[in-house]
Design an enzyme around this catalytic site. Structure first.
Site, PDB file in Angstrom:
ATOM      1  N   CYS A 113       0.867  -1.418  -0.066  1.00 24.90           N
ATOM      2  CA  CYS A 113       0.066  -0.082  -0.054  1.00 24.90           C
ATOM      3  C   CYS A 113       1.022   1.249  -0.052  1.00 24.90           C
ATOM      4  CB  CYS A 113      -0.793   0.089   1.278  1.00 24.90           C
ATOM      5  SG  CYS A 113      -1.882  -1.397   1.285  1.00 24.90           S
ATOM      6  N   ARG A 173       4.066  -0.339  -4.681  1.00 25.52           N
ATOM      7  CA  ARG A 173       3.762  -0.804  -3.396  1.00 25.52           C
ATOM      8  C   ARG A 173       2.462  -1.656  -3.482  1.00 25.52           C
ATOM      9  NH1 ARG A 173       6.830   1.894   0.594  1.00 25.52           N
ATOM     10  NH2 ARG A 173       5.223   1.222   2.069  1.00 25.52           N
ATOM     11  N   TRP A 178      -2.418  -2.819  -1.554  1.00 23.96           N
ATOM     12  CA  TRP A 178      -2.078  -4.285  -1.688  1.00 23.96           C
ATOM     13  C   TRP A 178      -2.923  -4.996  -0.797  1.00 23.96           C
ATOM     14  CZ3 TRP A 178      -0.093  -8.210   1.431  1.00 23.96           C
ATOM     15  CH2 TRP A 178       0.426  -9.295   0.460  1.00 23.96           C
ATOM     16  N   ASN A 199      -1.820   2.000   5.514  1.00 21.19           N
ATOM     17  CA  ASN A 199      -1.038   1.185   5.266  1.00 21.19           C
ATOM     18  C   ASN A 199      -0.615   0.379   6.137  1.00 21.19           C
ATOM     19  OD1 ASN A 199       1.188  -0.606   4.099  1.00 21.19           O
ATOM     20  ND2 ASN A 199       2.428   1.281   4.364  1.00 21.19           N
ATOM     21  N   GLY A 200      -0.828  -1.072   6.302  1.00 23.88           N
ATOM     22  CA  GLY A 200      -0.571  -1.824   7.433  1.00 23.88           C
ATOM     23  C   GLY A 200      -1.846  -2.961   7.704  1.00 23.88           C
ATOM     24  N   GLU A 223      18.358 -17.457  -6.630  1.00 21.09           N
ATOM     25  CA  GLU A 223      17.936 -16.085  -6.976  1.00 21.09           C
ATOM     26  C   GLU A 223      17.428 -16.068  -8.494  1.00 21.09           C
ATOM     27  OE1 GLU A 223      17.229 -13.407  -5.842  1.00 21.09           O
ATOM     28  OE2 GLU A 223      17.133 -11.645  -7.214  1.00 21.09           O
ATOM     29  N   LYS A 281      13.542 -14.819  -9.529  1.00 24.24           N
ATOM     30  CA  LYS A 281      13.426 -13.763 -10.552  1.00 24.24           C
ATOM     31  C   LYS A 281      12.182 -14.463 -11.922  1.00 24.24           C
ATOM     32  CE  LYS A 281      14.270 -11.022  -9.149  1.00 24.24           C
ATOM     33  NZ  LYS A 281      14.996 -10.973  -7.720  1.00 24.24           N
ATOM     34  N   GLU A 320       8.801 -14.929 -10.068  1.00 18.06           N
ATOM     35  CA  GLU A 320       8.039 -13.887  -9.726  1.00 18.06           C
ATOM     36  C   GLU A 320       7.432 -13.026 -10.739  1.00 18.06           C
ATOM     37  OE1 GLU A 320      11.385 -11.242  -7.888  1.00 18.06           O
ATOM     38  OE2 GLU A 320       9.763 -10.960  -6.906  1.00 18.06           O
ATOM     39  N   HIS A 370      19.488 -36.696  -4.804  1.00 16.30           N
ATOM     40  CA  HIS A 370      18.725 -36.940  -3.635  1.00 16.30           C
ATOM     41  C   HIS A 370      17.091 -36.680  -3.595  1.00 16.30           C
ATOM     42  CE1 HIS A 370      22.694 -37.662  -1.695  1.00 16.30           C
ATOM     43  NE2 HIS A 370      22.973 -36.618  -1.952  1.00 16.30           N
ATOM     44  N   LYS A 383       6.291  -4.345  -3.730  1.00 15.97           N
ATOM     45  CA  LYS A 383       7.821  -4.293  -3.506  1.00 15.97           C
ATOM     46  C   LYS A 383       8.215  -4.057  -2.315  1.00 15.97           C
ATOM     47  CE  LYS A 383      11.659  -3.092  -5.175  1.00 15.97           C
ATOM     48  NZ  LYS A 383      12.674  -4.023  -5.867  1.00 15.97           N
TER      49      LYS A 383
HETATM   50  O1  M6R Z   1      13.093  -4.810   0.584  1.00  9.80           O
HETATM   51  P1  M6R Z   1      13.431  -5.923   1.216  1.00  9.80           P
HETATM   52  O2  M6R Z   1      15.069  -6.149   0.703  1.00  9.80           O
HETATM   53  O3  M6R Z   1      13.530  -6.390   2.724  1.00  9.80           O
HETATM   54  O4  M6R Z   1      12.603  -7.129   0.475  1.00  9.80           O
HETATM   55  C1  M6R Z   1      12.593  -8.470   0.609  1.00  9.80           C
HETATM   56  C2  M6R Z   1      11.699  -9.298  -0.367  1.00  9.80           C
HETATM   57  O5  M6R Z   1      10.422  -8.980  -0.194  1.00  9.80           O
HETATM   58  C3  M6R Z   1      12.013  -8.871  -1.896  1.00  9.80           C
HETATM   59  O6  M6R Z   1      13.486  -9.217  -1.940  1.00  9.80           O
HETATM   60  C4  M6R Z   1      11.307  -9.851  -2.736  1.00  9.80           C
HETATM   61  O7  M6R Z   1      11.630 -11.044  -2.455  1.00  9.80           O
HETATM   62  C5  M6R Z   1      11.584  -9.150  -4.189  1.00  9.80           C
HETATM   63  N1  M6R Z   1      10.412  -9.189  -4.908  1.00  9.80           N
HETATM   64  C6  M6R Z   1      12.390 -10.255  -4.888  1.00  9.80           C
HETATM   65  O8  M6R Z   1      12.759  -9.818  -6.292  1.00  9.80           O
END
Ligand code: M6R
Length: 614
Positions: free
Chosen positions: A2, A27, A75, A101-102, A487, A491, A494, A510, A609
């Protein structure tokens, strides 16, 4: 999670608010809304499901006049994304509107109590309960709006950044925060309010970061007032933003993510600027140097983080253990906070967070603080909550990251962690000078190596077309590149919504190897390192089961061509820096596959984000 925006001043509020929402859309983008108060004392609320562009269409030809207003991009947490659950929410009488927001954790208890007083609720949100509570207190105690907000906040449990406006009151916004971010921008006879500084920077560079559990009283033509929940005035610390508007634009790229991938040669330069000289003779991470006795005396280092930052932490773990011989544990912040971990005052806890607002990471910091540990933050967003909640830290200085999928922040985090390892290792005498210089120089040379990788953009784009319709992907790596495999898989999943898993290459046999057939693309990360031959054996095992192998290897590796179906070559670097170099083509591969599938790359479904809820 949010985004909230507010404005009061001499301009028309609506364009400022809409512009701000566009900046904060990263956000959350489930719904958007705005509340405006005009001089005649009317309160207009417009809100709808969808994105800011939908709100813009929805308000076209509506009366959006007024020089005070608040706006929200959502969000969803409580209640599905629809028009009714969109913010702002009204109080029962329609006199008060609020954005939030929260999460208000005790909302159902409060709702039940208010119901007994005849209050009814339109939405499924926790926010509506809070705005109703504010009105209830205002009416029953006959107090000011400010007092009603303060009193209501003393009764809620949870996290919030809120902004409240009232009909018949075109001169006042009340805002407050607890565990969710809030910034006030100070203009010339005007005030801006936002979840972060990005909506504010085009109007003013003077900001106040609102502290935890503080309330802000913003009145037209009057000085800003900040107080705590006990009504004690707080110190106002005006900061100057070091953010430029260009950093918030796409700069000719079709998506922020592609821009941010291509920015990495520059962001690494920014990250190491003033910290390593060109010859790699020293590394100065001032936050570490200033607290070296804490690090030197550390029984162990615990790193807490989430998502991509957690992957960076795994690379940091390897570098610190390898170079400094200090035991390191890496924890998901969300697990750490609830599992009663053993933390002692001679532990050093490192919290990594791009946004600096991740609720789980903040809670882990709080836990570590209560246990007496020294806490070091690695953040990107200057002045963010994690940056302020930690004892010391280092910024990664990669500039605003707007694409939801983290790219340049990841490489910045690994860069800072490597500098941290080098600083400690030299201090402890656990690294040979030759090795120290070679890694430090490797960091200085990284930007040119990344340029080389980026020059293969078109080749990776072509490769992406072959795999656009794959249903699954496996990413394999070993040692420093096991986190790079995790990672790479994150990527892809997501932003393309293709199921992808990262595994340590040798772990395949395994169990997961059962998944391999001719339909399974396997990205094998195998640069020249001390376990290269072992990784090749693991690739052989995949090949024997007809998996489709995309190998990421060091430049000039001709031998791999007989084994791999496709190859991406990356420049040779120090082993501990290879995750940075190999991650760049994996970012591009994920990006192009997602684009081929028509996904919304910068705002993938269900994500936001900044994850400010637990
Ligand atoms: O702002 P932060 O680094 O604490 O965020 C952590 C995760 O939410 C963030 O890295 C998320 O996994 C990303 N969307 C990955 O691309």
């Amino acid at each position: 999670m949010c985004g909230i925006v507010g404005y009061i001043g001499g301009r028309q509020a609506f364009p400022v608010l809409l512009n701000g929402l566009r900046r904060l859309e990263y956000r959350g983008y489930d719904s958007a809304g705005v509340a405006l108060v005009d001089g005649s004392g009317s309160l207009k609320v417009y809100k709808c499901r969808g994105k800011v562009a939908d709100l813009e269409r929805f308000t076209d030809s509506k009366d959006v006049g007024g020089t005070i207003g608040i706006a929200h991009t959502r969000w969803a947490t409580h209640g599905e994304p629809n028009d009714v659950n969109a913010h702002p929410h009204y109080s029962q009488s329609g006199n008060i509107a609020m954005i939030h927001n929260g999460i208000i954790e005790n909302y159902s208890v409060i709702r039940d109590a208010l119901s007994e007083h005849g209050y009814t609720f339109q939405s499924a949100t926790d926010t509506e309960v809070l705005v109703q509570l504010i009105e209830y207190i205002r009416n029953t105690s006959r107090c000011s709006l400010l007092e009603a907000v303060r009193s209501a906040l003393k009764r809620v449990v949870g996290a919030y950044a809120i902004a409240v406006v009232e009909k018949d009151n075109p001169d006042e916004i009340i805002a407050a925060r607890k565990s969710s971010p809030l910034v006030v921008g100070l203009g010339d006879g005007e005030y801006f309010l936002a979840s972060d500084a990005t909506p504010i920077v085009e109007y003013t560079d003077k900001v106040v970061y609102v502290g935890d559990e503080e309330i802000v009283h913003i009145c037209r033509g009057r000085e800003l007032k900040v107080m705590n929940l006990d009504n004690e005035q707080a110190q106002i610390d005006i900061r100057t933003l070091e953010l430029s508007i260009n950093q918030l634009e796409k700069g000719g790229y079709p998506h922020f993510m592609l821009k941010e991938i291509h920015e990495q040669p520059k962001t690494i330069v920014d990250c190491i600027r003033g910290r390593i000289p060109a010859d790699g003779s020293e590394v100065v991470l001032s936050g570490v140097v200033a607290n070296k006795e804490k690090f030197m005396g550390a029984r162990r280092i615990i790193i807490v983080a989430c998502g991509t930052s957690w992957h960076a932490a795994l690379i940091g773990e390897r570098a610190i253990e390898d170079m400094c011989r200090i035991p390191v544990e890496v924890e998901y912040a969300s697990e750490f906070r609830y599992r009663n971990p053993v933390i002692s005052p001679d532990d050093v806890v490192i919290a990594i967070s791009q946004s600096g607002e991740t609720a789980d990471t903040l809670a882990a910091v709080e836990l570590a603080r209560n246990a007496g540990a020294f806490i070091f933050g690695i953040c990107n967003v200057v002045g963010s909550s994690v940056a302020r909640a930690t004892d010391s830290g280092a910024y990664i200085h990669v500039g605003p990251e707007i694409g939801v999928a983290s790219t340049k922040a990841f490489t910045g985090q690994v860069t800072v962690l490597t500098m941290l390892a080098l600083t400690l290792a030299r201090e402890k005498g656990t690294v040979r000078d030759e090795k120290f210089r070679s890694v430090a120089k490797g960091l200085v040379e990284l930007p040119s190596l990344i340029e080389k990788v980026l020059s293969q953009d078109d080749k990776i784009k072509d490769l992406s077309k072959i795999f656009t319709y794959a249903h699954n992907f496996i990413y394999l790596g070993r040692g420093y590149n096991y986190p790079a495999a995790l990672e790479g898989a994150l990527k892809l999943k997501e932003i393309s919504y293709i199921h992808a898993e990262g595994y340590p290459a040798a772990e395949m046999k395994h169990g997961p190897i059962a998944l391999i057939d001719s339909e399974m693309p396997v990205v094998a990360i195998a640069p020249d390192d001390h376990i290269y031959e072992k990784t090749v054996s693991n690739i052989q095992e995949i090949k024997a089961r007809k998996g489709k192998i995309i190998a990421v290897v060091s430049e000039g590796n001709a031998a791999i061509h007989s084994l791999a179906d496709y190859c991406i070559e990356v420049p040779v670097t120090e082993e501990c820096l290879s995750p940075i170099v190999v991650s760049v083509p994996l970012q591009l591969l994920a990006y192009y596959i997602a684009v081929n599938k028509g996904r919304n790359v910068d705002q993938p479904r269900n994500l936001a984000k900044s994850v400010t809820v637990e």
